[in-house]
Design a protein around this motif. Structure first.
Motif, short mmCIF file in Angstrom:
data_model
loop_
_atom_site.label_atom_id
_atom_site.label_comp_id
_atom_site.label_asym_id
_atom_site.label_seq_id
_atom_site.Cartn_x
_atom_site.Cartn_y
_atom_site.Cartn_z
N ARG A 68 5.02 7.27 6.24
CA ARG A 68 6.31 7.74 5.72
C ARG A 68 6.97 6.63 4.88
O ARG A 68 7.53 6.89 3.82
CB ARG A 68 7.21 8.15 6.87
CG ARG A 68 8.57 8.59 6.41
CD ARG A 68 9.45 8.97 7.58
NE ARG A 68 10.79 9.22 7.11
CZ ARG A 68 11.78 9.55 7.87
NH1 ARG A 68 11.58 9.69 9.18
NH2 ARG A 68 12.98 9.76 7.37
N GLY A 69 6.90 5.42 5.34
CA GLY A 69 7.46 4.30 4.60
C GLY A 69 6.79 4.09 3.26
O GLY A 69 7.44 3.71 2.28
N VAL A 70 5.47 4.33 3.21
CA VAL A 70 4.74 4.22 1.95
C VAL A 70 5.30 5.22 0.94
O VAL A 70 5.60 4.89 -0.21
CB VAL A 70 3.22 4.44 2.15
CG1 VAL A 70 2.50 4.56 0.81
CG2 VAL A 70 2.62 3.33 2.98
N PHE A 71 5.46 6.48 1.38
CA PHE A 71 5.97 7.52 0.49
C PHE A 71 7.41 7.24 0.07
O PHE A 71 7.78 7.45 -1.09
CB PHE A 71 5.87 8.90 1.14
CG PHE A 71 4.47 9.44 1.12
CD1 PHE A 71 3.92 9.95 -0.05
CD2 PHE A 71 3.71 9.45 2.27
CE1 PHE A 71 2.63 10.44 -0.08
CE2 PHE A 71 2.41 9.94 2.25
CZ PHE A 71 1.88 10.44 1.08
N ASP B 10 -2.97 -4.03 4.64
CA ASP B 10 -1.56 -3.83 4.96
C ASP B 10 -1.00 -2.65 4.15
O ASP B 10 -1.33 -2.47 2.98
CB ASP B 10 -0.81 -5.13 4.61
CG ASP B 10 0.64 -5.07 4.99
OD1 ASP B 10 1.03 -4.20 5.78
OD2 ASP B 10 1.40 -5.92 4.48
N ARG B 11 -0.15 -1.84 4.78
CA ARG B 11 0.44 -0.68 4.10
C ARG B 11 1.30 -1.09 2.91
O ARG B 11 1.40 -0.37 1.93
CB ARG B 11 1.24 0.15 5.09
CG ARG B 11 0.37 0.94 6.02
CD ARG B 11 1.22 1.89 6.87
NE ARG B 11 0.39 2.67 7.73
CZ ARG B 11 0.11 2.35 8.99
NH1 ARG B 11 0.61 1.26 9.52
NH2 ARG B 11 -0.65 3.13 9.72
N THR B 12 1.93 -2.23 2.99
CA THR B 12 2.75 -2.70 1.88
C THR B 12 1.88 -2.97 0.66
O THR B 12 2.24 -2.61 -0.46
CB THR B 12 3.52 -3.98 2.29
OG1 THR B 12 4.28 -3.71 3.47
CG2 THR B 12 4.43 -4.45 1.19
N VAL B 13 0.72 -3.55 0.87
CA VAL B 13 -0.21 -3.82 -0.23
C VAL B 13 -0.72 -2.51 -0.81
O VAL B 13 -0.84 -2.36 -2.04
CB VAL B 13 -1.37 -4.72 0.23
CG1 VAL B 13 -2.41 -4.89 -0.85
CG2 VAL B 13 -0.85 -6.07 0.70
N ILE B 14 -1.00 -1.54 0.04
CA ILE B 14 -1.44 -0.22 -0.43
C ILE B 14 -0.36 0.41 -1.30
O ILE B 14 -0.64 0.96 -2.37
CB ILE B 14 -1.81 0.69 0.76
CG1 ILE B 14 -3.05 0.16 1.47
CG2 ILE B 14 -2.02 2.13 0.30
CD1 ILE B 14 -3.37 0.85 2.78
N ALA B 15 0.88 0.33 -0.86
CA ALA B 15 2.00 0.87 -1.64
C ALA B 15 2.11 0.16 -2.98
O ALA B 15 2.37 0.79 -4.01
CB ALA B 15 3.30 0.77 -0.86
N TYR B 16 1.93 -1.16 -2.99
CA TYR B 16 1.99 -1.92 -4.23
C TYR B 16 0.90 -1.48 -5.20
O TYR B 16 1.14 -1.30 -6.40
CB TYR B 16 1.84 -3.42 -3.97
CG TYR B 16 3.03 -4.09 -3.38
CD1 TYR B 16 4.29 -3.49 -3.33
CD2 TYR B 16 2.93 -5.37 -2.85
CE1 TYR B 16 5.39 -4.13 -2.79
CE2 TYR B 16 4.02 -6.02 -2.31
CZ TYR B 16 5.25 -5.40 -2.28
OH TYR B 16 6.33 -6.04 -1.74
N SER C 191 8.10 -6.27 -6.28
CA SER C 191 8.38 -6.86 -4.97
C SER C 191 9.44 -6.06 -4.22
O SER C 191 10.34 -5.49 -4.81
CB SER C 191 8.85 -8.31 -5.13
OG SER C 191 10.08 -8.33 -5.80
N GLY C 192 9.28 -6.03 -2.94
CA GLY C 192 10.24 -5.35 -2.08
C GLY C 192 10.59 -6.23 -0.90
O GLY C 192 9.84 -7.14 -0.52
N ASP C 193 11.73 -5.98 -0.34
CA ASP C 193 12.19 -6.81 0.77
C ASP C 193 11.67 -6.33 2.12
O ASP C 193 11.54 -7.11 3.06
CB ASP C 193 13.72 -6.83 0.81
CG ASP C 193 14.31 -7.44 -0.45
OD1 ASP C 193 13.62 -8.27 -1.08
OD2 ASP C 193 15.45 -7.08 -0.79
N ASP C 194 11.38 -5.07 2.22
CA ASP C 194 10.97 -4.49 3.51
C ASP C 194 9.46 -4.41 3.62
O ASP C 194 8.75 -4.21 2.64
CB ASP C 194 11.55 -3.08 3.65
CG ASP C 194 13.07 -3.07 3.58
OD1 ASP C 194 13.69 -4.08 3.96
OD2 ASP C 194 13.63 -2.06 3.12
N THR C 195 8.98 -4.56 4.84
CA THR C 195 7.57 -4.29 5.09
C THR C 195 7.45 -2.82 5.46
O THR C 195 8.35 -2.23 6.04
CB THR C 195 7.04 -5.17 6.25
OG1 THR C 195 7.84 -4.92 7.41
CG2 THR C 195 7.09 -6.63 5.89
#
Length: 135
Positions: A78-81, A2-8, A69-73
């Protein structure tokens, strides 16, 4: 993955690396400053320096963990950056504010010590000395 996990993961790696780098830099370069603040007591300067570094790690890594933690997925690259820039920007600001706070407090302590060293306490006259004719 998941991109959210990558960002984390990226956020944690970069934030921890920045925290370690800043703490090591402050420890190495702040030792001389602390020795001056503490009137040349090298052993006390090393102890205070170590305590400041431990406190710095605890506060900053605690903040990094709480801010993870973040609220958005995150749906795209672009969202990752965008998420990383916001999170890392806040972490950098917190690191900077903590550094400036430490320097401010230590500088005030240093100035007070310099003023105390420069002042000569007033001494009450203890009597008169008779003038000698040959002097």
């Amino acid at each position: 993955m998941d991109r959210t996990v990558i960002a984390y993961v990226i956020y944690l790696v970069v934030s921890i690396a920045l925290t370690v780098w800043v703490a090591r830099t402050l420890s190495r370069n702040g030792r001389v400053f602390l020795a001056d603040v503490l009137h040349g007591d090298e052993k006390l300067a090393d102890a205070v320096n170590h305590l400041l570094v431990v406190g710095f790690y605890l506060v900053n890594l605690g903040f990094v963990a709480l801010y993870l933690s973040g609220d958005d997925t995150i749906d795209d690259a672009r969202g990752v950056f965008e998420a990383l820039s916001t999170k890392l920007g806040v972490v950098l600001l917190v690191l900077g504010v903590m550094h400036l706070g430490n320097v401010y407090v230590l500088n005030r302590i240093r100035r007070r010590g310099l003023l105390e060293r420069e002042q000569v306490p007033p001494v009450r006259p203890q009597g008169r000395v008779a003038a000698t004719p040959g002097a």
